[in-house]
Design a protein around this motif. Structure first.
Motif, PDB file in Angstrom:
ATOM      1  N   PRO A  79      -3.418  10.021 -23.388  1.00 40.91           N
ATOM      2  CA  PRO A  79      -2.086   9.835 -22.546  1.00 40.91           C
ATOM      3  C   PRO A  79      -1.509   9.132 -20.874  1.00 40.91           C
ATOM      4  O   PRO A  79      -2.153   8.069 -21.018  1.00 40.91           O
ATOM      5  N   ALA A  80      -0.445   8.979 -20.422  1.00 39.37           N
ATOM      6  CA  ALA A  80      -0.124   8.209 -19.698  1.00 39.37           C
ATOM      7  C   ALA A  80      -1.277   8.564 -18.465  1.00 39.37           C
ATOM      8  O   ALA A  80      -1.502   9.506 -17.936  1.00 39.37           O
ATOM      9  N   MET A  81      -1.662   7.131 -17.872  1.00 40.37           N
ATOM     10  CA  MET A  81      -2.864   7.791 -16.658  1.00 40.37           C
ATOM     11  C   MET A  81      -2.279   8.193 -16.136  1.00 40.37           C
ATOM     12  O   MET A  81      -3.095   8.891 -15.120  1.00 40.37           O
ATOM     13  N   ARG A  82      -1.248   8.089 -15.318  1.00 37.83           N
ATOM     14  CA  ARG A  82       0.120   8.790 -14.400  1.00 37.83           C
ATOM     15  C   ARG A  82      -0.576  10.280 -14.395  1.00 37.83           C
ATOM     16  O   ARG A  82      -0.885  10.895 -13.237  1.00 37.83           O
ATOM     17  N   GLN A  83      -0.410  10.911 -15.895  1.00 33.14           N
ATOM     18  CA  GLN A  83      -0.044  12.100 -15.781  1.00 33.14           C
ATOM     19  C   GLN A  83      -1.873  12.706 -16.125  1.00 33.14           C
ATOM     20  O   GLN A  83      -2.109  13.673 -14.818  1.00 33.14           O
ATOM     21  N   GLU A  84      -3.191  11.873 -16.678  1.00 37.95           N
ATOM     22  CA  GLU A  84      -4.327  11.837 -16.817  1.00 37.95           C
ATOM     23  C   GLU A  84      -4.465  11.946 -14.962  1.00 37.95           C
ATOM     24  O   GLU A  84      -5.315  13.252 -14.399  1.00 37.95           O
ATOM     25  N   ILE A  85      -4.516  11.286 -14.277  1.00 32.92           N
ATOM     26  CA  ILE A  85      -4.905  11.181 -12.795  1.00 32.92           C
ATOM     27  C   ILE A  85      -4.177  12.053 -11.501  1.00 32.92           C
ATOM     28  O   ILE A  85      -5.697  13.076 -11.822  1.00 32.92           O
ATOM     29  N   GLU A  86      -2.808  11.858 -12.051  1.00 35.92           N
ATOM     30  CA  GLU A  86      -2.415  13.427 -11.858  1.00 35.92           C
ATOM     31  C   GLU A  86      -2.975  14.734 -11.628  1.00 35.92           C
ATOM     32  O   GLU A  86      -2.895  15.589 -10.793  1.00 35.92           O
ATOM     33  N   GLY A  87      -2.904  15.068 -13.171  1.00 36.29           N
ATOM     34  CA  GLY A  87      -3.678  16.505 -13.763  1.00 36.29           C
ATOM     35  C   GLY A  87      -5.458  16.734 -12.954  1.00 36.29           C
ATOM     36  O   GLY A  87      -5.034  17.688 -12.881  1.00 36.29           O
ATOM     37  N   LEU A  88      -5.595  15.639 -12.353  1.00 43.46           N
ATOM     38  CA  LEU A  88      -7.124  15.863 -11.507  1.00 43.46           C
ATOM     39  C   LEU A  88      -7.100  16.542 -10.482  1.00 43.46           C
ATOM     40  O   LEU A  88      -7.791  16.856  -9.746  1.00 43.46           O
ATOM     41  N   GLY A  89      -5.552  16.280  -9.928  1.00 43.24           N
ATOM     42  CA  GLY A  89      -5.255  17.232  -8.451  1.00 43.24           C
ATOM     43  C   GLY A  89      -5.223  15.061  -7.707  1.00 43.24           C
ATOM     44  O   GLY A  89      -5.608  15.998  -6.798  1.00 43.24           O
ATOM     45  N   ALA A  90      -5.814  14.848  -8.388  1.00 45.00           N
ATOM     46  CA  ALA A  90      -5.283  13.156  -7.398  1.00 45.00           C
ATOM     47  C   ALA A  90      -4.583  12.190  -7.600  1.00 45.00           C
ATOM     48  O   ALA A  90      -3.371  12.644  -8.475  1.00 45.00           O
ATOM     49  N   SER A  91      -4.536  11.355  -6.199  1.00 44.38           N
ATOM     50  CA  SER A  91      -3.708  10.499  -6.210  1.00 44.38           C
ATOM     51  C   SER A  91      -3.051   8.995  -6.638  1.00 44.38           C
ATOM     52  O   SER A  91      -4.915   9.422  -7.125  1.00 44.38           O
ATOM     53  N   TYR A  92      -2.790   8.458  -7.302  1.00 46.75           N
ATOM     54  CA  TYR A  92      -2.759   7.513  -8.241  1.00 46.75           C
ATOM     55  C   TYR A  92      -2.419   6.903  -7.969  1.00 46.75           C
ATOM     56  O   TYR A  92      -1.382   6.360  -7.138  1.00 46.75           O
ATOM     57  N   ASN A  93      -2.643   5.046  -8.256  1.00 45.58           N
ATOM     58  CA  ASN A  93      -2.450   4.098  -7.859  1.00 45.58           C
ATOM     59  C   ASN A  93      -2.744   3.073  -9.483  1.00 45.58           C
ATOM     60  O   ASN A  93      -3.931   3.147  -9.456  1.00 45.58           O
TER      61      ASN A  93
END
Length: 228
Positions: A79-93
């Motif tokens: 998956p797009a890493m943005r999608q994975e991180i935001e799916g965890l409820g975290a802010s993406y960078n």
């Protein structure tokens, strides 16, 4: 045609030119050996390499067929890493850390079936979740078959997202492996060299053209989830 690499290159060219379109049976090993003036064992090695990359499919008593990309589906996707991180409820960078054109390393050459000495564009990036290191990424891009790009294209957009927007990826090979962290990636993840990590690899093609080879390295205890 006295090496398996030259036979592989000839077979790839016939596939790319659509002399052998997706789904079509190609000549037998014996027929190819006669056509190309080489030993059957040389043809066998070339076809095994192409089958390992998912470009052709070999079936006993049926023959060798060009992969039918219209019906082929890769069950595990990165998956797009943005999608994975935001799916965890975290802010993406995301941060781009490296960009250069250089000869492909052995891993990329083997994964994409490249000729010795072929140069690719190496792009490295790292991702953070809530400011904490989440994973590091290394991707080799085959600029010879891609739309023009430059470093600025990847300053804000990760290479895999850029590929998804600009290229029709038709075939992929996905691997998961355990290995030891080393170098820059270990330092970014704040772990010691030699620490076991989860590494995900993905080689991509557009029809028979090798496009990219991706490696993502995650810290210990990372969990990969795939849903049907």
């Amino acid at each position: 045609m006295n090496t398996w690499q030259s036979v592989r290159a000839e077979v790839l060219e016939r596939i790319r030119s659509r002399e052998w379109p997706p789904g079509e049976l190609i000549p037998t090993e014996q027929e190819l050996a006669v056509q190309l003036g080489c030993a059957r064992a040389t043809v066998n090695r070339a076809l095994r390499e192409l089958a390992d990359s998912g470009i052709i499919e070999r079936r006993r008593k049926v023959g060798t067929r060009v992969t039918s990309t219209q019906s082929r589906r890769t069950r595990l996707e990165i998956p797009a890493m943005r999608q994975e991180i935001e799916g965890l409820g975290a802010s993406y960078n995301y941060e781009l850390t490296h960009f250069e054109v250089r000869p492909a390393n052995d891993q990329a050459k083997k994964a994409l079936q490249l000729d010795p000495g072929q140069s690719l564009t190496l792009v490295k990036g790292q991702y953070l979740a809530n400011g904490v290191p989440h994973c590091c990424e290394v991707i080799w891009l085959n600029q010879a078959v891609l739309p023009p790009f430059q470093r600025a294209d990847f300053e804000e957009t990760p290479a895999l997202e850029w590929l998804a927007r600009n290229v029709a990826l038709t075939t992929g090979r996905f691997s998961i492996l355990a290995e030891s962290a080393v170098g820059d990636c270990a330092r970014f993840l704040n772990i010691a060299d030699g620490t076991p990590v989860l590494t995900i690899e993905r080689a991509n093609w557009s029809d028979a053209a090798p496009v990219s080879f991706l490696r993502r390295i995650h810290p210990p205890e990372h969990r990969l989830i795939s849903e049907d």
